[in-house]
Design a protein around this motif. Structure first.
Motif, short mmCIF file in Angstrom:
data_model
loop_
_atom_site.label_atom_id
_atom_site.label_comp_id
_atom_site.label_asym_id
_atom_site.label_seq_id
_atom_site.Cartn_x
_atom_site.Cartn_y
_atom_site.Cartn_z
N VAL A 86 0.85 -1.20 0.00
CA VAL A 86 0.00 0.00 0.00
C VAL A 86 0.88 1.24 0.00
CG1 VAL A 86 -1.71 1.34 1.29
CG2 VAL A 86 -1.94 -1.15 1.13
N LEU A 87 1.89 1.27 0.85
CA LEU A 87 2.81 2.42 0.87
C LEU A 87 3.49 2.57 -0.49
CD1 LEU A 87 5.36 3.45 3.57
CD2 LEU A 87 6.12 3.12 1.23
N ALA A 88 3.92 1.45 -1.07
CA ALA A 88 4.60 1.51 -2.36
C ALA A 88 3.69 2.11 -3.43
CB ALA A 88 5.06 0.10 -2.76
N ARG A 89 2.42 1.73 -3.43
CA ARG A 89 1.47 2.28 -4.42
C ARG A 89 1.30 3.79 -4.23
NH1 ARG A 89 -3.74 3.14 -3.64
NH2 ARG A 89 -3.87 1.64 -1.91
N LEU A 90 1.17 4.22 -2.98
CA LEU A 90 1.00 5.64 -2.72
C LEU A 90 2.25 6.43 -3.14
CD1 LEU A 90 -0.69 5.36 0.80
CD2 LEU A 90 -1.79 6.05 -1.34
N ALA A 91 3.42 5.86 -2.86
CA ALA A 91 4.66 6.53 -3.26
C ALA A 91 4.77 6.61 -4.78
CB ALA A 91 5.86 5.78 -2.68
N LEU A 92 4.36 5.54 -5.45
CA LEU A 92 4.38 5.51 -6.91
C LEU A 92 3.44 6.57 -7.49
CD1 LEU A 92 5.54 3.80 -9.32
CD2 LEU A 92 3.40 2.49 -9.20
N GLN A 93 2.26 6.65 -6.92
CA GLN A 93 1.26 7.61 -7.41
C GLN A 93 1.69 9.06 -7.14
OE1 GLN A 93 -2.16 6.06 -5.34
NE2 GLN A 93 -2.71 4.68 -7.02
N SER A 94 2.63 9.25 -6.20
CA SER A 94 3.12 10.60 -5.91
C SER A 94 4.24 11.02 -6.86
CB SER A 94 3.63 10.68 -4.47
OG SER A 94 4.90 10.07 -4.36
N GLY A 95 4.64 10.11 -7.73
CA GLY A 95 5.69 10.43 -8.69
C GLY A 95 7.06 9.92 -8.31
N ARG A 96 7.18 9.20 -7.20
CA ARG A 96 8.48 8.64 -6.82
C ARG A 96 8.83 7.42 -7.69
NH1 ARG A 96 6.66 12.72 -3.49
NH2 ARG A 96 8.13 13.12 -1.79
N ARG A 97 10.13 7.14 -7.75
CA ARG A 97 10.58 5.90 -8.39
C ARG A 97 10.54 4.81 -7.32
NH1 ARG A 97 16.31 6.94 -10.77
NH2 ARG A 97 16.12 4.67 -11.06
N VAL A 98 9.73 3.81 -7.54
CA VAL A 98 9.45 2.81 -6.50
C VAL A 98 9.65 1.41 -7.06
CG1 VAL A 98 7.73 1.92 -4.88
CG2 VAL A 98 7.75 4.36 -5.46
N ARG A 99 10.19 0.56 -6.23
CA ARG A 99 10.17 -0.87 -6.54
C ARG A 99 10.00 -1.65 -5.25
NH1 ARG A 99 15.92 -3.76 -7.12
NH2 ARG A 99 17.18 -2.42 -5.77
N VAL A 100 9.38 -2.82 -5.39
CA VAL A 100 9.20 -3.75 -4.28
C VAL A 100 10.17 -4.90 -4.47
CG1 VAL A 100 7.67 -5.49 -3.28
CG2 VAL A 100 6.84 -3.17 -3.69
N VAL A 101 10.80 -5.31 -3.39
CA VAL A 101 11.71 -6.46 -3.41
C VAL A 101 11.21 -7.46 -2.38
CG1 VAL A 101 14.06 -7.24 -2.93
CG2 VAL A 101 13.70 -5.07 -4.10
N HIS A 102 11.17 -8.73 -2.76
CA HIS A 102 10.86 -9.75 -1.75
C HIS A 102 11.78 -10.94 -1.92
CE1 HIS A 102 8.67 -12.22 -4.71
NE2 HIS A 102 7.94 -11.16 -5.03
N PRO A 103 11.96 -11.74 -0.86
CA PRO A 103 12.86 -12.89 -0.93
C PRO A 103 12.34 -13.92 -1.93
CG PRO A 103 12.21 -12.41 1.35
CD PRO A 103 11.32 -11.61 0.46
N PRO A 104 13.21 -14.76 -2.45
CA PRO A 104 12.75 -15.84 -3.34
C PRO A 104 11.67 -16.68 -2.66
CG PRO A 104 15.15 -15.70 -3.33
CD PRO A 104 14.66 -14.78 -2.25
N GLY A 105 10.56 -16.86 -3.33
CA GLY A 105 9.45 -17.60 -2.75
C GLY A 105 8.71 -16.84 -1.69
N GLY A 106 9.02 -15.57 -1.53
CA GLY A 106 8.43 -14.77 -0.45
C GLY A 106 7.38 -13.80 -0.94
N GLY A 107 6.79 -14.05 -2.10
CA GLY A 107 5.72 -13.18 -2.60
C GLY A 107 4.50 -13.26 -1.72
N PRO A 108 3.49 -12.41 -1.98
CA PRO A 108 2.32 -12.34 -1.09
C PRO A 108 1.54 -13.66 -1.05
CG PRO A 108 1.92 -11.13 -3.13
CD PRO A 108 3.37 -11.48 -3.12
N ARG A 109 1.27 -14.14 0.16
CA ARG A 109 0.47 -15.35 0.36
C ARG A 109 -0.85 -15.03 1.04
NH1 ARG A 109 5.57 -17.70 2.26
NH2 ARG A 109 6.54 -18.86 0.55
#
Length: 501
Positions: free
Chosen positions: A68-91
């Protein structure tokens, strides 16, 4: 008790989250969005210049907050990326929904390992309150990379790798510049190792009143801060006399330990005791009187002359410089047999550990090493769960306990423990505990009950330490540097003293 904020364990936090979600019509995503917006507000306030933001997201709802924070930051014009561990995507379902919304907004998701050095802001949303064991290797590697990156880390709810109940880090853990807790303050983040990982601790209740659920999700502790001191330290009546301010007997100072009992006596005087007597070795009498003539000092080489001093004491502070030899053991035995309330520290605690017993009206002030001896365990076990160690000490000795250290804990039978939000690393030096013993004894002699004297004394001592550190720095600070500040903070009604300082 707004002057003593509530602290919660993870079970209560989960229950409050569940009940709050139900009150919102079962829409957990609404609460997640509140958390994400709250975190985004803090990031904007603390780091308004951050343009390249990397958010490390885990698989659970903490990761959802990060999306949610990443989406808000993206919508504000920031350069954003999400990183997660291998196999650690949203469950978790809510995290998946938050991830979907972020990706739909044009968000980028990378698998670790990947460099984090291009970010000027890092957000830790890997684990929440549920972690009680060391992170697995893949998550630990990402935590290590977050720590190694040059950008500051902002942790959501809990620094990943920290046990929010125990305050310890069982494996790798994030060192955050700032941590924003959601809905409730977590007890474990206020004490021990967690303080090194959490950085600045903030709280956003997300418009949820945790107190409304106290009947099913009660706090496990309360926090003490500067303003709380006024609760116990009231202005004196105009016709007060020294007898009403209490008579403290300080017992200790075997050969080589005269400085310890001297500091204890001076603290008792500066904390407002009406009369302070000192029972020590004859060799220390002249030095003590030269330094502090207000103290009534007597050389005690046997227990005969000691008996009369015990009879007139309102409170006994025993242990600083006492030693564990024949002299110290003899005086300690007479102290334990006395009917006067006692504050026990240093070698008095070591002697007590050899023959444990219930003490009722006493106050124990152990550091982690002394606590380990009192419990028959080791320092690592005490520090792994300081709140549990404080409770165990209360259960074994049936009295009030002040477990010293980062985030000092004050606990007593049938009372909710309190954790100090005061004190600093500069106080980690020999003699600081001797001041604390005298301070607590003075407040106990002035009429406070054991638990109140321990809380007020520990807080007064910590605030004096913070003031002394602000005055001249932490490194090289001496216990005697606190004495003028003890006096000032013992009078919070004075308009020129800020009790929260």
């Amino acid at each position: 008790m707004h002057d003593m904020p509530a602290l919660y364990d993870s079970a209560a936090a989960r229950e409050i989250d569940r009940l709050a979600t139900a009150a919102l019509g079962g829409d957990g995503y609404a609460l997640m969005q509140r958390a994400g917006r709250a975190a985004w507000r803090v990031l904007l306030q603390r780091w308004p210049q951050a343009q390249r933001i990397t958010v490390a997201c885990g698989s659970g709802n903490n990761g959802g907050d990060g999306y949610v924070l990443a989406r808000l930051a993206l919508q504000s014009g920031r350069r954003v990326r999400v990183v997660h561990p291998p196999g650690g995507g949203p469950r978790a379902a809510l995290a998946q929904r938050a991830c979907t919304d972020y990706v739909a907004a044009g968000g980028r998701v990378d698998l670790f390992p990947t460099s984090l050095d291009d970010a000027d802001m890092l957000v830790d949303a890997l684990f929440g309150i549920g972690l009680h064991e060391a992170p697995r290797a893949d998550a630990a590697a990402l935590i290590e990379a977050l720590d190694a990156a040059p950008a500051p880390v902002f942790a959501l709810d809990v620094p990943s790798g920290v046990d929010a109940d125990r305050g310890s880090a069982p494996g790798r853990a994030v060192h955050a510049r700032c941590t924003l807790q959601f809905i409730v303050a977590h007890a474990g983040l206020q004490t021990g190792t967690a303080l090194d990982h959490a950085g600045e601790l903030l709280l956003d209740t997300l418009e949820i009143d945790a107190a409304a659920y106290a009947n099913v999700a009660a706090p496990c502790a309360r926090q003490l801060h500067g303003a709380t001191l006024r609760r116990w330290l009231r202005p004196r009546h105009r016709d007060t006399h020294k007898g009403e301010s209490g008579r403290v007997l300080c017992v200790g100072g075997d050969h080589g330990g005269g400085g310890a009992i001297m500091l204890c006596a001076e603290a008792a005087l500066r904390a407002g005791a009406g009369l302070v007597r000192v029972a020590t070795r004859e060799v220390h009498v002249a030095a003590l009187l030269a330094r502090r003539p207000e103290a009534m000092v007597r050389g005690v080489e046997g227990t005969g002359e000691f008996a009369a001093m015990l009879e007139t004491a309102a409170v006994i502070a025993c242990g600083p410089g006492l030693g564990q030899g024949e002299w110290g053991r003899a005086l300690f035995a007479r102290v334990l047999a006395s009917a006067a309330p006692q504050v026990l520290d240093a070698d008095a605690l070591n002697l007590l550990a050899a023959t444990p017993r219930a003490l009722d009206d006493a106050i124990l002030t152990p550091h982690p090493g002394e606590a380990a001896r009192l419990l028959g365990t080791d320092v690592a076990t005490v520090q792994r769960d300081r709140l549990a160690a404080a409770r165990a000490l209360v259960e074994r000795y049936r009295c009030t306990v002040v477990l010293k250290g980062a985030g000092t804990i004050v606990a007593a039978p049938a009372q909710l423990p309190c954790v100090l939000a005061a004190g600093n690393p500069g106080m980690a030096t020999g003699g600081m505990g001797d001041l604390l013993t005298g301070t607590i004894a003075a407040l106990r002699a002035q009429g406070l009950a054991a638990f109140d004297a321990a809380r007020a004394g520990a807080l007064l001592h910590a605030l004096a330490g913070d003031a002394a550190a602000a005055d001249g720095g932490q490194r090289g600070m001496l216990p005697s540097d606190l004495l003028p500040w003890l006096r000032r903070h013992a009078n919070p009604e004075d308009t020129d003293v800020d009790p929260a300082r």
